[in-house]
Design a protein around this motif. Structure first.
Motif, PDB file in Angstrom:
ATOM      1  N   ALA A  14      25.026  -9.162  33.411  1.00  0.00           N
ATOM      2  CA  ALA A  14      25.741 -10.420  33.161  1.00  0.00           C
ATOM      3  C   ALA A  14      25.786 -11.348  34.371  1.00  0.00           C
ATOM      4  N   LEU A  15      25.552 -10.788  35.564  1.00  0.00           N
ATOM      5  CA  LEU A  15      25.629 -11.621  36.763  1.00  0.00           C
ATOM      6  C   LEU A  15      24.259 -12.125  37.221  1.00  0.00           C
ATOM      7  N   GLU A  16      23.220 -11.765  36.462  1.00  0.00           N
ATOM      8  CA  GLU A  16      21.884 -12.234  36.835  1.00  0.00           C
ATOM      9  C   GLU A  16      21.784 -13.750  36.695  1.00  0.00           C
ATOM     10  N   PRO A  17      21.039 -14.463  37.536  1.00  0.00           N
ATOM     11  CA  PRO A  17      20.203 -13.917  38.608  1.00  0.00           C
ATOM     12  C   PRO A  17      20.931 -13.755  39.945  1.00  0.00           C
ATOM     13  N   LYS A  18      22.226 -14.015  39.966  1.00  0.00           N
ATOM     14  CA  LYS A  18      22.962 -13.965  41.241  1.00  0.00           C
ATOM     15  C   LYS A  18      23.020 -12.536  41.784  1.00  0.00           C
ATOM     16  N   ILE A  19      23.366 -11.597  40.905  1.00  0.00           N
ATOM     17  CA  ILE A  19      23.322 -10.173  41.259  1.00  0.00           C
ATOM     18  C   ILE A  19      22.591  -9.465  40.127  1.00  0.00           C
ATOM     19  N   ASP A  20      21.543  -8.732  40.463  1.00  0.00           N
ATOM     20  CA  ASP A  20      20.673  -8.144  39.441  1.00  0.00           C
ATOM     21  C   ASP A  20      21.293  -6.895  38.816  1.00  0.00           C
ATOM     22  N   ALA A  21      20.828  -6.604  37.581  1.00  0.00           N
ATOM     23  CA  ALA A  21      21.407  -5.516  36.785  1.00  0.00           C
ATOM     24  C   ALA A  21      21.237  -4.149  37.448  1.00  0.00           C
ATOM     25  N   LYS A  22      20.082  -3.912  38.060  1.00  0.00           N
ATOM     26  CA  LYS A  22      19.831  -2.609  38.686  1.00  0.00           C
ATOM     27  C   LYS A  22      20.810  -2.367  39.838  1.00  0.00           C
ATOM     28  N   THR A  23      21.005  -3.403  40.654  1.00  0.00           N
ATOM     29  CA  THR A  23      21.971  -3.289  41.754  1.00  0.00           C
ATOM     30  C   THR A  23      23.360  -3.000  41.212  1.00  0.00           C
ATOM     31  N   MET A  24      23.766  -3.727  40.167  1.00  0.00           N
ATOM     32  CA  MET A  24      25.104  -3.530  39.599  1.00  0.00           C
ATOM     33  C   MET A  24      25.272  -2.113  39.055  1.00  0.00           C
ATOM     34  N   GLU A  25      24.229  -1.627  38.355  1.00  0.00           N
ATOM     35  CA  GLU A  25      24.345  -0.296  37.748  1.00  0.00           C
ATOM     36  C   GLU A  25      24.443   0.795  38.808  1.00  0.00           C
ATOM     37  N   ILE A  26      23.563   0.716  39.821  1.00  0.00           N
ATOM     38  CA  ILE A  26      23.597   1.726  40.887  1.00  0.00           C
ATOM     39  C   ILE A  26      24.916   1.637  41.661  1.00  0.00           C
ATOM     40  N   HIS A  27      25.332   0.407  41.920  1.00  0.00           N
ATOM     41  CA  HIS A  27      26.553   0.178  42.699  1.00  0.00           C
ATOM     42  C   HIS A  27      27.768   0.796  41.997  1.00  0.00           C
ATOM     43  N   HIS A  28      27.840   0.583  40.688  1.00  0.00           N
ATOM     44  CA  HIS A  28      28.985   1.070  39.916  1.00  0.00           C
ATOM     45  C   HIS A  28      28.883   2.564  39.623  1.00  0.00           C
ATOM     46  N   THR A  29      27.754   3.002  39.087  1.00  0.00           N
ATOM     47  CA  THR A  29      27.660   4.385  38.597  1.00  0.00           C
ATOM     48  C   THR A  29      27.345   5.404  39.687  1.00  0.00           C
ATOM     49  N   LYS A  30      26.779   4.950  40.793  1.00  0.00           N
ATOM     50  CA  LYS A  30      26.471   5.894  41.886  1.00  0.00           C
ATOM     51  C   LYS A  30      27.433   5.717  43.055  1.00  0.00           C
ATOM     52  N   HIS A  31      27.480   4.520  43.634  1.00  0.00           N
ATOM     53  CA  HIS A  31      28.316   4.326  44.823  1.00  0.00           C
ATOM     54  C   HIS A  31      29.809   4.423  44.494  1.00  0.00           C
ATOM     55  N   HIS A  32      30.265   3.593  43.558  1.00  0.00           N
ATOM     56  CA  HIS A  32      31.705   3.599  43.261  1.00  0.00           C
ATOM     57  C   HIS A  32      32.135   4.942  42.661  1.00  0.00           C
ATOM     58  N   GLN A  33      31.288   5.489  41.794  1.00  0.00           N
ATOM     59  CA  GLN A  33      31.599   6.818  41.235  1.00  0.00           C
ATOM     60  C   GLN A  33      31.670   7.865  42.343  1.00  0.00           C
ATOM     61  N   GLY A  34      30.776   7.759  43.307  1.00  0.00           N
ATOM     62  CA  GLY A  34      30.767   8.701  44.432  1.00  0.00           C
ATOM     63  C   GLY A  34      32.050   8.634  45.254  1.00  0.00           C
ATOM     64  N   TYR A  35      32.489   7.414  45.565  1.00  0.00           N
ATOM     65  CA  TYR A  35      33.744   7.263  46.316  1.00  0.00           C
ATOM     66  C   TYR A  35      34.913   7.845  45.511  1.00  0.00           C
ATOM     67  N   THR A  36      34.896   7.588  44.204  1.00  0.00           N
ATOM     68  CA  THR A  36      35.981   8.065  43.336  1.00  0.00           C
ATOM     69  C   THR A  36      36.041   9.595  43.341  1.00  0.00           C
ATOM     70  N   ASN A  37      34.894  10.230  43.156  1.00  0.00           N
ATOM     71  CA  ASN A  37      34.853  11.702  43.126  1.00  0.00           C
ATOM     72  C   ASN A  37      35.291  12.297  44.460  1.00  0.00           C
ATOM     73  N   LYS A  38      34.780  11.706  45.547  1.00  0.00           N
ATOM     74  CA  LYS A  38      35.097  12.262  46.868  1.00  0.00           C
ATOM     75  C   LYS A  38      36.551  12.001  47.250  1.00  0.00           C
ATOM     76  N   LEU A  39      37.118  10.878  46.783  1.00  0.00           N
ATOM     77  CA  LEU A  39      38.550  10.635  47.007  1.00  0.00           C
ATOM     78  C   LEU A  39      39.370  11.716  46.310  1.00  0.00           C
ATOM     79  N   ASN A  40      39.030  11.995  45.060  1.00  0.00           N
ATOM     80  CA  ASN A  40      39.773  13.019  44.321  1.00  0.00           C
ATOM     81  C   ASN A  40      39.678  14.380  45.014  1.00  0.00           C
ATOM     82  N   ASP A  41      38.489  14.711  45.511  1.00  0.00           N
ATOM     83  CA  ASP A  41      38.324  15.980  46.242  1.00  0.00           C
ATOM     84  C   ASP A  41      39.187  15.986  47.506  1.00  0.00           C
ATOM     85  N   ALA A  42      39.216  14.828  48.192  1.00  0.00           N
ATOM     86  CA  ALA A  42      39.888  14.774  49.498  1.00  0.00           C
ATOM     87  C   ALA A  42      41.413  14.849  49.385  1.00  0.00           C
TER      88      ALA A  42
END
Ligand code: MN
Length: 202
Positions: A14-42
């Protein structure tokens, strides 16, 4: 109750062409998910378990790098997804506009200050618009996943607008052209949301 990855209010493309879909998907499902999981562990089994993320960050021992990095990452991205929106952008107005004019004299003055903070943050980090008690606003930047809620970061107040300037946020589309990504961000800001956060923070 463990922290959960917040859902986006818009599609990855939805943010294309300003921010591309692949970046958004990786950012949300990998990076943000990673921080969330590691926060819960910590925080599992510690004094932080069951507290709000704002409470955890405001009372943080900054030597606790697992909670600092992943709690910051969880909070910062949760804010980031809310302050950008392809549809519901609104216009800067009302009390927040007054506070920004009071500090930066014009919208362009504010945009210059924010863009400079974002462009000159060395390496990974965030640019912020923060609110101090009483309603005064301030632009600043922080390294890594730090933010202005944390003790002693030298950039105080409640963050109400944030821009992720980690390369993972823009590199696929912009490579080394961080200033172009910063410009694009200004076309995506959801001022209705930022104003609502200002009203609750001042
Ligand atoms: Mn990020």
């Amino acid at each position: 109750m463990a922290f959960e990855l917040p859902k986006l209010k818009f599609a990855y493309d939805a943010l294309e062409p300003k921010i591309d879909a692949k970046t958004m998907e990786i950012h949300h499902t990998k990076h943000h998910q990673g921080y969330t999981n590691k926060l819960n562990d910590a925080i599992k089994g510690t004094e932080h378990e069951g507290k709000t993320i704002e409470n955890i960050l405001s009372n943080l021992d900054m030597a606790n790098s697992a909670v600092r990095n992943n709690g910051g990452g969880f909070y910062n991205h949760s804010l980031f997804w809310e302050v950008i929106n392809p549809n519901n952008k609104g216009r800067l107005s009302g009390d927040l506009k007054e506070a920004i004019m009071d500090k930066y004299k014009s919208f362009d003055g504010f945009k210059d200050a924010f863009s400079k903070a974002a462009a000159t943050q060395f390496g990974s980090g965030w640019a912020w618009l923060c609110v101090h008690p009483g309603g005064k606003v301030e632009v600043c930047s922080t390294p890594n996943q730090d933010n202005s809620l944390m003790p002693g970061v030298g950039c105080g107040g409640q963050p109400i607008l944030g821009l992720d300037v980690w390369e993972h946020a823009y590199y696929l589309n912009y490579q080394n052209r961080r200033p172009d990504y910063i410009d694009a961000f200004f076309d995506l800001i959801n001022w209705n949301e930022v104003e609502s956060r200002y009203a609750k923070s001042k």
